[in-house]
Design a protein around this motif. Structure first.
Motif, PDB file in Angstrom:
ATOM      1  N   GLY A 145      36.923  44.475  39.324  1.00 55.43           N
ATOM      2  CA  GLY A 145      37.374  43.173  38.834  1.00 55.43           C
ATOM      3  C   GLY A 145      37.881  43.227  37.399  1.00 55.43           C
ATOM      4  N   ARG A 146      37.890  44.418  36.822  1.00 57.22           N
ATOM      5  CA  ARG A 146      38.397  44.542  35.460  1.00 57.22           C
ATOM      6  C   ARG A 146      39.862  44.068  35.407  1.00 57.22           C
ATOM      7  N   GLY A 147      40.149  43.202  34.452  1.00 55.47           N
ATOM      8  CA  GLY A 147      41.529  42.757  34.271  1.00 55.47           C
ATOM      9  C   GLY A 147      41.869  41.454  34.977  1.00 55.47           C
ATOM     10  N   VAL A 148      41.015  41.012  35.908  1.00 60.17           N
ATOM     11  CA  VAL A 148      41.335  39.779  36.655  1.00 60.17           C
ATOM     12  C   VAL A 148      41.483  38.599  35.691  1.00 60.17           C
ATOM     13  N   ARG A 149      40.514  38.476  34.809  1.00 59.41           N
ATOM     14  CA  ARG A 149      40.525  37.360  33.871  1.00 59.41           C
ATOM     15  C   ARG A 149      41.769  37.401  32.955  1.00 59.41           C
ATOM     16  N   GLU A 150      42.080  38.580  32.469  1.00 65.37           N
ATOM     17  CA  GLU A 150      43.228  38.723  31.557  1.00 65.37           C
ATOM     18  C   GLU A 150      44.534  38.394  32.282  1.00 65.37           C
ATOM     19  N   ASN A 153      51.937  51.136  47.944  1.00 67.37           N
ATOM     20  CA  ASN A 153      50.639  51.773  47.797  1.00 67.37           C
ATOM     21  C   ASN A 153      50.069  51.747  46.374  1.00 67.37           C
ATOM     22  N   VAL A 154      50.718  51.010  45.503  1.00 67.38           N
ATOM     23  CA  VAL A 154      50.285  50.990  44.101  1.00 67.38           C
ATOM     24  C   VAL A 154      49.036  50.112  43.909  1.00 67.38           C
ATOM     25  N   GLY A 155      48.753  49.281  44.923  1.00 66.52           N
ATOM     26  CA  GLY A 155      47.596  48.379  44.813  1.00 66.52           C
ATOM     27  C   GLY A 155      48.001  46.923  44.639  1.00 66.52           C
ATOM     28  N   LYS A 156      49.228  46.601  44.999  1.00 65.68           N
ATOM     29  CA  LYS A 156      49.752  45.237  44.811  1.00 65.68           C
ATOM     30  C   LYS A 156      48.988  44.223  45.665  1.00 65.68           C
ATOM     31  N   SER A 157      48.787  44.547  46.947  1.00 63.80           N
ATOM     32  CA  SER A 157      48.059  43.596  47.810  1.00 63.80           C
ATOM     33  C   SER A 157      46.628  43.415  47.309  1.00 63.80           C
ATOM     34  N   SER A 158      46.006  44.506  46.899  1.00 67.66           N
ATOM     35  CA  SER A 158      44.623  44.417  46.406  1.00 67.66           C
ATOM     36  C   SER A 158      44.559  43.559  45.147  1.00 67.66           C
ATOM     37  N   LEU A 159      45.577  43.653  44.315  1.00 68.13           N
ATOM     38  CA  LEU A 159      45.624  42.834  43.097  1.00 68.13           C
ATOM     39  C   LEU A 159      45.760  41.354  43.454  1.00 68.13           C
ATOM     40  N   ILE A 160      46.651  41.048  44.375  1.00 65.62           N
ATOM     41  CA  ILE A 160      46.838  39.647  44.778  1.00 65.62           C
ATOM     42  C   ILE A 160      45.551  39.110  45.396  1.00 65.62           C
ATOM     43  N   ASN A 161      44.923  39.903  46.236  1.00 69.39           N
ATOM     44  CA  ASN A 161      43.664  39.472  46.855  1.00 69.39           C
ATOM     45  C   ASN A 161      42.581  39.245  45.794  1.00 69.39           C
ATOM     46  N   ALA A 162      42.540  40.121  44.805  1.00 68.40           N
ATOM     47  CA  ALA A 162      41.520  39.976  43.752  1.00 68.40           C
ATOM     48  C   ALA A 162      41.773  38.715  42.923  1.00 68.40           C
ATOM     49  N   LEU A 163      43.020  38.429  42.638  1.00 66.01           N
ATOM     50  CA  LEU A 163      43.333  37.226  41.858  1.00 66.01           C
ATOM     51  C   LEU A 163      42.998  35.968  42.657  1.00 66.01           C
ATOM     52  N   ALA A 164      43.288  36.026  43.949  1.00 63.09           N
ATOM     53  CA  ALA A 164      43.038  34.870  44.801  1.00 63.09           C
ATOM     54  C   ALA A 164      41.566  34.774  45.185  1.00 63.09           C
ATOM     55  N   GLY A 165      40.812  35.848  44.920  1.00 60.79           N
ATOM     56  CA  GLY A 165      39.405  35.861  45.294  1.00 60.79           C
ATOM     57  C   GLY A 165      39.239  35.862  46.799  1.00 60.79           C
ATOM     58  N   LYS A 166      40.203  36.455  47.470  1.00 63.56           N
ATOM     59  CA  LYS A 166      40.209  36.378  48.928  1.00 63.56           C
ATOM     60  C   LYS A 166      40.618  37.705  49.518  1.00 63.56           C
ATOM     61  N   ARG A 167      39.714  38.321  50.197  1.00 60.74           N
ATOM     62  CA  ARG A 167      40.023  39.585  50.836  1.00 60.74           C
ATOM     63  C   ARG A 167      40.961  39.346  52.018  1.00 60.74           C
ATOM     64  N   GLY A 168      41.935  40.199  52.176  1.00 60.64           N
ATOM     65  CA  GLY A 168      42.766  40.114  53.384  1.00 60.64           C
ATOM     66  C   GLY A 168      43.832  39.040  53.343  1.00 60.64           C
ATOM     67  N   LEU A 169      44.036  38.414  52.191  1.00 57.16           N
ATOM     68  CA  LEU A 169      45.101  37.407  52.089  1.00 57.16           C
ATOM     69  C   LEU A 169      46.461  38.110  52.139  1.00 57.16           C
ATOM     70  N   ALA A 170      46.666  38.994  51.172  1.00 59.48           N
ATOM     71  CA  ALA A 170      47.878  39.809  51.188  1.00 59.48           C
ATOM     72  C   ALA A 170      47.523  41.069  51.964  1.00 59.48           C
ATOM     73  N   PHE A 171      48.303  41.354  52.960  1.00 57.31           N
ATOM     74  CA  PHE A 171      47.976  42.508  53.793  1.00 57.31           C
ATOM     75  C   PHE A 171      48.583  43.769  53.243  1.00 57.31           C
TER      76      PHE A 171
END
Ligand code: GDP
Length: 208
Positions: free
Chosen positions: A192-197, A52-70
């Protein structure tokens, strides 16, 4: 196999002449034992954190794809390691979230064995992201994992997730507390803060 293309931002080729650059993201598999890990030897970047820390949301944000990591709230489903191949050149490795209170003890030890096996044996692991909730900071298991990564000479970067949930003063306080143990990279899957970094840190690992 789920394959996705994204056109939002390809940090691997930000100046492609076409102006539209696709990042190819392929879900390879969900491995519940080491024999199922990819055997092609490509470099890997791992994502670790409490449930619940936000790991899937982070992976999805990096991939630019919602719902990739569930986001998986089913204890049984948290026991496997998900591999995503990025542009055919390296893997994102989504390790099961730890500290899931509802996992029965036996399952917990299976989890521990799998994750430990991965971290101990994977010579192509280049970088790990240790994700903390910016509001909660370090918890005992995070510190254990950090110590373990250091003892085993695994490079890692700490991410302070869900930073958008805090106001300016709270952000300062939260980040300061995390800095007691390591410098965090503030991140928000919403803004999206931090995606680029984070992408910059990842691309650095592939430079010869
Ligand atoms: P995981 O279990 O670590 O994979 O966590 P998830 O990505 O499923 O996120 C857990 C919850 O936190 C979900 O309800 C997400 O919508 C929420 N969440 C994740 N990242 C962020 C973020 O950056 N900002 C906000 N406001 N909520 C987030």
């Amino acid at each position: 196999m789920k394959t996705g293309y994204t056109t939002v931002y390809n940090p691997l080729a930000p100046t492609h002449p076409s102006g539209v650059v696709k990042l190819i993201v392929e879900f390879i598999n969900s491995a519940s034992s080491p024999e199922q890990f990819p055997a092609d030897g490509l470099p890997e970047v791992a994502f670790l954190g409490r449930s619940n820390v936000g790991k899937s949301s982070l992976i999805n944000a990096l991939a630019g794809k919602r719902g990739l990591a569930f986001t998986s709230n089913t204890p049984g489903r948290t026991q496997s390691i998900n591999f995503y191949r990025i542009d055919g050149t390296f893997y994102f490795v989504d390790l099961p979230g730890y500290g899931y209170a509802r996992v029965p003890l036996a399952a917990k030890s299976e989890w521990a064995k799998l994750i430990e096996h991965y971290l101990r044996e994977r010579s192509n692991l280049r970088l790990s992201f240790l994700i903390l909730d910016a509001r909660r900071g370090w918890m005992e298991k995070d510190l254990d994992l950090k110590a373990w990564l250091e003892t085993n000479n695994h490079p890692y970067i700490v991410v302070a997730s869900k930073i958008d949930k805090l106001n300016q003063a709270e952000q300062q306080r939260g980040l300061k507390a995390i800095r007691l143990h390591a410098e965090p990279l503030p991140f928000s899957a919403i803004t999206g803060r931090g995606v680029r970094e984070i992408w910059q840190a990842i691309t650095k690992t592939h430079q010869p």
